[in-house]
Design a protein around this motif. Structure first.
Motif, PDB file in Angstrom:
ATOM      1  N   LEU A 118       0.887  -1.174   0.000  1.00 34.45           N
ATOM      2  CA  LEU A 118       0.000   0.000   0.000  1.00 34.45           C
ATOM      3  C   LEU A 118       0.921   1.219   0.000  1.00 34.45           C
ATOM      4  O   LEU A 118       1.391   1.649   1.046  1.00 34.45           O
ATOM      5  N   ALA A 119       1.189   1.730  -1.185  1.00 32.52           N
ATOM      6  CA  ALA A 119       2.185   2.803  -1.329  1.00 32.52           C
ATOM      7  C   ALA A 119       1.495   4.170  -1.373  1.00 32.52           C
ATOM      8  O   ALA A 119       1.228   4.763  -0.331  1.00 32.52           O
ATOM      9  N   THR A 120       1.154   4.655  -2.565  1.00 31.60           N
ATOM     10  CA  THR A 120       0.387   5.922  -2.627  1.00 31.60           C
ATOM     11  C   THR A 120      -1.049   5.701  -2.180  1.00 31.60           C
ATOM     12  O   THR A 120      -1.725   6.639  -1.768  1.00 31.60           O
ATOM     13  N   GLY A 121      -1.523   4.475  -2.345  1.00 31.48           N
ATOM     14  CA  GLY A 121      -2.925   4.153  -2.057  1.00 31.48           C
ATOM     15  C   GLY A 121      -3.801   4.285  -3.298  1.00 31.48           C
ATOM     16  O   GLY A 121      -4.961   3.878  -3.283  1.00 31.48           O
ATOM     17  N   ASN A 122      -3.232   4.799  -4.389  1.00 29.70           N
ATOM     18  CA  ASN A 122      -4.074   5.061  -5.568  1.00 29.70           C
ATOM     19  C   ASN A 122      -4.721   3.792  -6.137  1.00 29.70           C
ATOM     20  O   ASN A 122      -5.904   3.807  -6.486  1.00 29.70           O
ATOM     21  N   SER A 123      -3.950   2.717  -6.238  1.00 25.71           N
ATOM     22  CA  SER A 123      -4.532   1.484  -6.810  1.00 25.71           C
ATOM     23  C   SER A 123      -5.614   0.933  -5.896  1.00 25.71           C
ATOM     24  O   SER A 123      -6.683   0.522  -6.362  1.00 25.71           O
ATOM     25  N   ALA A 124      -5.328   0.912  -4.606  1.00 25.26           N
ATOM     26  CA  ALA A 124      -6.311   0.367  -3.651  1.00 25.26           C
ATOM     27  C   ALA A 124      -7.585   1.211  -3.681  1.00 25.26           C
ATOM     28  O   ALA A 124      -8.699   0.669  -3.691  1.00 25.26           O
ATOM     29  N   ILE A 125      -7.426   2.521  -3.712  1.00 22.37           N
ATOM     30  CA  ILE A 125      -8.603   3.408  -3.724  1.00 22.37           C
ATOM     31  C   ILE A 125      -9.422   3.168  -4.986  1.00 22.37           C
ATOM     32  O   ILE A 125     -10.649   3.011  -4.928  1.00 22.37           O
ATOM     33  N   ALA A 126      -8.723   3.102  -6.132  1.00 21.45           N
ATOM     34  CA  ALA A 126      -9.439   2.906  -7.399  1.00 21.45           C
ATOM     35  C   ALA A 126     -10.114   1.531  -7.422  1.00 21.45           C
ATOM     36  O   ALA A 126     -11.262   1.400  -7.865  1.00 21.45           O
ATOM     37  N   ALA A 127      -9.426   0.516  -6.926  1.00 23.81           N
ATOM     38  CA  ALA A 127     -10.004  -0.838  -6.931  1.00 23.81           C
ATOM     39  C   ALA A 127     -11.246  -0.884  -6.046  1.00 23.81           C
ATOM     40  O   ALA A 127     -12.288  -1.435  -6.436  1.00 23.81           O
ATOM     41  N   ILE A 128     -11.161  -0.293  -4.874  1.00 27.96           N
ATOM     42  CA  ILE A 128     -12.298  -0.346  -3.945  1.00 27.96           C
ATOM     43  C   ILE A 128     -13.461   0.490  -4.483  1.00 27.96           C
ATOM     44  O   ILE A 128     -14.629   0.089  -4.380  1.00 27.96           O
ATOM     45  N   THR A 129     -13.153   1.628  -5.093  1.00 27.59           N
ATOM     46  CA  THR A 129     -14.215   2.446  -5.721  1.00 27.59           C
ATOM     47  C   THR A 129     -14.938   1.602  -6.770  1.00 27.59           C
ATOM     48  O   THR A 129     -16.174   1.574  -6.835  1.00 27.59           O
ATOM     49  N   HIS A 130     -14.158   0.896  -7.571  1.00 26.23           N
ATOM     50  CA  HIS A 130     -14.735   0.073  -8.624  1.00 26.23           C
ATOM     51  C   HIS A 130     -15.592  -1.057  -8.038  1.00 26.23           C
ATOM     52  O   HIS A 130     -16.693  -1.335  -8.508  1.00 26.23           O
ATOM     53  N   LEU A 131     -15.080  -1.693  -6.988  1.00 33.00           N
ATOM     54  CA  LEU A 131     -15.821  -2.804  -6.373  1.00 33.00           C
ATOM     55  C   LEU A 131     -17.125  -2.313  -5.747  1.00 33.00           C
ATOM     56  O   LEU A 131     -18.140  -3.007  -5.778  1.00 33.00           O
ATOM     57  N   LYS A 132     -17.101  -1.106  -5.210  1.00 36.08           N
ATOM     58  CA  LYS A 132     -18.351  -0.540  -4.657  1.00 36.08           C
ATOM     59  C   LYS A 132     -19.370  -0.339  -5.783  1.00 36.08           C
ATOM     60  O   LYS A 132     -20.552  -0.612  -5.608  1.00 36.08           O
ATOM     61  N   LYS A 133     -18.898   0.114  -6.931  1.00 33.26           N
ATOM     62  CA  LYS A 133     -19.812   0.289  -8.079  1.00 33.26           C
ATOM     63  C   LYS A 133     -20.393  -1.055  -8.518  1.00 33.26           C
ATOM     64  O   LYS A 133     -21.503  -1.130  -9.021  1.00 33.26           O
ATOM     65  N   GLN A 134     -19.622  -2.115  -8.332  1.00 31.27           N
ATOM     66  CA  GLN A 134     -20.109  -3.471  -8.670  1.00 31.27           C
ATOM     67  C   GLN A 134     -21.036  -4.017  -7.592  1.00 31.27           C
ATOM     68  O   GLN A 134     -21.532  -5.119  -7.709  1.00 31.27           O
ATOM     69  N   GLY A 135     -21.173  -3.299  -6.486  1.00 30.95           N
ATOM     70  CA  GLY A 135     -22.110  -3.708  -5.439  1.00 30.95           C
ATOM     71  C   GLY A 135     -21.480  -4.157  -4.131  1.00 30.95           C
ATOM     72  O   GLY A 135     -22.197  -4.433  -3.170  1.00 30.95           O
ATOM     73  N   ALA A 136     -20.148  -4.266  -4.097  1.00 32.13           N
ATOM     74  CA  ALA A 136     -19.510  -4.763  -2.858  1.00 32.13           C
ATOM     75  C   ALA A 136     -19.783  -3.798  -1.707  1.00 32.13           C
ATOM     76  O   ALA A 136     -19.657  -2.586  -1.861  1.00 32.13           O
ATOM     77  N   LYS A 137     -20.177  -4.369  -0.555  1.00 32.18           N
ATOM     78  CA  LYS A 137     -20.548  -3.522   0.588  1.00 32.18           C
ATOM     79  C   LYS A 137     -19.659  -3.773   1.788  1.00 32.18           C
ATOM     80  O   LYS A 137     -19.421  -2.881   2.588  1.00 32.18           O
ATOM     81  N   ASN A 138     -19.220  -5.002   1.903  1.00 29.19           N
ATOM     82  CA  ASN A 138     -18.510  -5.420   3.109  1.00 29.19           C
ATOM     83  C   ASN A 138     -17.059  -5.744   2.726  1.00 29.19           C
ATOM     84  O   ASN A 138     -16.772  -6.840   2.271  1.00 29.19           O
ATOM     85  N   MET A 139     -16.193  -4.734   2.871  1.00 34.54           N
ATOM     86  CA  MET A 139     -14.821  -4.942   2.392  1.00 34.54           C
ATOM     87  C   MET A 139     -13.779  -4.683   3.468  1.00 34.54           C
ATOM     88  O   MET A 139     -13.959  -3.828   4.332  1.00 34.54           O
ATOM     89  N   LYS A 140     -12.664  -5.418   3.337  1.00 35.36           N
ATOM     90  CA  LYS A 140     -11.452  -5.152   4.115  1.00 35.36           C
ATOM     91  C   LYS A 140     -10.317  -5.053   3.105  1.00 35.36           C
ATOM     92  O   LYS A 140     -10.392  -5.675   2.031  1.00 35.36           O
ATOM     93  N   PHE A 141      -9.279  -4.333   3.485  1.00 37.48           N
ATOM     94  CA  PHE A 141      -8.098  -4.271   2.620  1.00 37.48           C
ATOM     95  C   PHE A 141      -6.924  -4.889   3.361  1.00 37.48           C
ATOM     96  O   PHE A 141      -6.663  -4.533   4.518  1.00 37.48           O
ATOM     97  N   LEU A 142      -6.218  -5.802   2.703  1.00 36.25           N
ATOM     98  CA  LEU A 142      -5.078  -6.475   3.326  1.00 36.25           C
ATOM     99  C   LEU A 142      -3.815  -6.264   2.501  1.00 36.25           C
ATOM    100  O   LEU A 142      -3.813  -6.490   1.285  1.00 36.25           O
ATOM    101  N   CYS A 143      -2.764  -5.811   3.187  1.00 36.36           N
ATOM    102  CA  CYS A 143      -1.468  -5.705   2.511  1.00 36.36           C
ATOM    103  C   CYS A 143      -0.383  -6.232   3.433  1.00 36.36           C
ATOM    104  O   CYS A 143      -0.644  -6.556   4.602  1.00 36.36           O
TER     105      CYS A 143
END
Ligand code: URA
Length: 210
Positions: free
Chosen positions: A135-160
């Motif tokens: 988890l460096a700048t956070g840009n990839s994680a932020i973009a991925a999670i934004t995208h997953l929320k658009k796909q409907g994901a509601k219950n997420m954790k981030f692991l690095c």
């Protein structure tokens, strides 16, 4: 750091992470250590999975034994380095569904550019663990999670595996509802977007590229 940032403190994880950081650790060594650390991190991050009981017969008698309550899990790997963590996680939880999001980091802007996404259709019903070792700048994680929320994901954790303080802050600000789990938070991000002292490029180290 706020309560939703967990540094998974464990002597075995700390030791293995040190071996991974060493510049002379081979690709083979790096890969096997990552798999071992992934097992340990998965053990911790799944601590809150619900249990139910099932009546079984041991060789001696019947008993009500604990089993996972069937709350569906989905691991989402941010390509390509996420796959290194993912492998160990799937070994521990072989019935979990798996999604992939392809992101690359524009070397100039350091912004994340998405080029691929495939996740289970019922992702909104699943507990999702998004994985990327760094988890460096956070840009990839932020973009991925934004995208997953658009796909409907509601219950997420981030692991690095390793995080920079800058990346943790950015991710927490962008997605305060997504708890962050990491094995360590390093000193800083450098001007090229590398975590310092870090371990170098995780993808290159696990695949022997570069
Ligand atoms: N990605 C890596 O692989 N390493 C870093 O230090 C930062 C991002």
């Amino acid at each position: 750091m706020d309560d939703n940032v967990t540094v998974i403190n464990h002597p075995l994880i700390a030791h293995k992470l040190t071996l991974m950081r060493r510049k002379n650790s081979s690709t083979q060594k790096f890969r096997s250590l990552l798999r071992e650390v992934a097992h340990l991190l998965t053990y911790e991050i799944t601590r809150d999975l619900e249990l139910t009981t099932e009546t079984i017969e041991t060789p001696l008698q019947e008993m009500d034994a604990p089993t996972l309550a069937g709350k569906k899990l989905c691991f989402v790997s941010i390509l390509r380095a996420g796959n290194g963590l993912l492998e160990g996680m799937v070994e521990l939880m072989p019935s979990a569904r798996v999604g992939h999001i392809g992101m690359f980091r524009d070397p100039e802007s350091l912004q994340a550019v998405e080029y691929y996404c495939k996740v289970p259709q019922d992702i909104e019903e699943r507990r999702v663990i998004v994985v990327d070792p760094m988890l460096a700048t956070g840009n990839s994680a932020i973009a991925a999670i934004t995208h997953l929320k658009k796909q409907g994901a509601k219950n997420m954790k981030f692991l690095c595996l390793l995080a920079a303080p800058e990346g943790v802050k950015a991710l927490r600000e962008a997605h305060p509802d997504v708890p962050v789990f990491t094995a360590a938070i390093d000193e800083r991000l450098d001007e090229h977007g590398y975590i310092r002292p870090g371990l170098g490029d995780a993808g290159d180290r696990m695949y022997g590229t570069k």
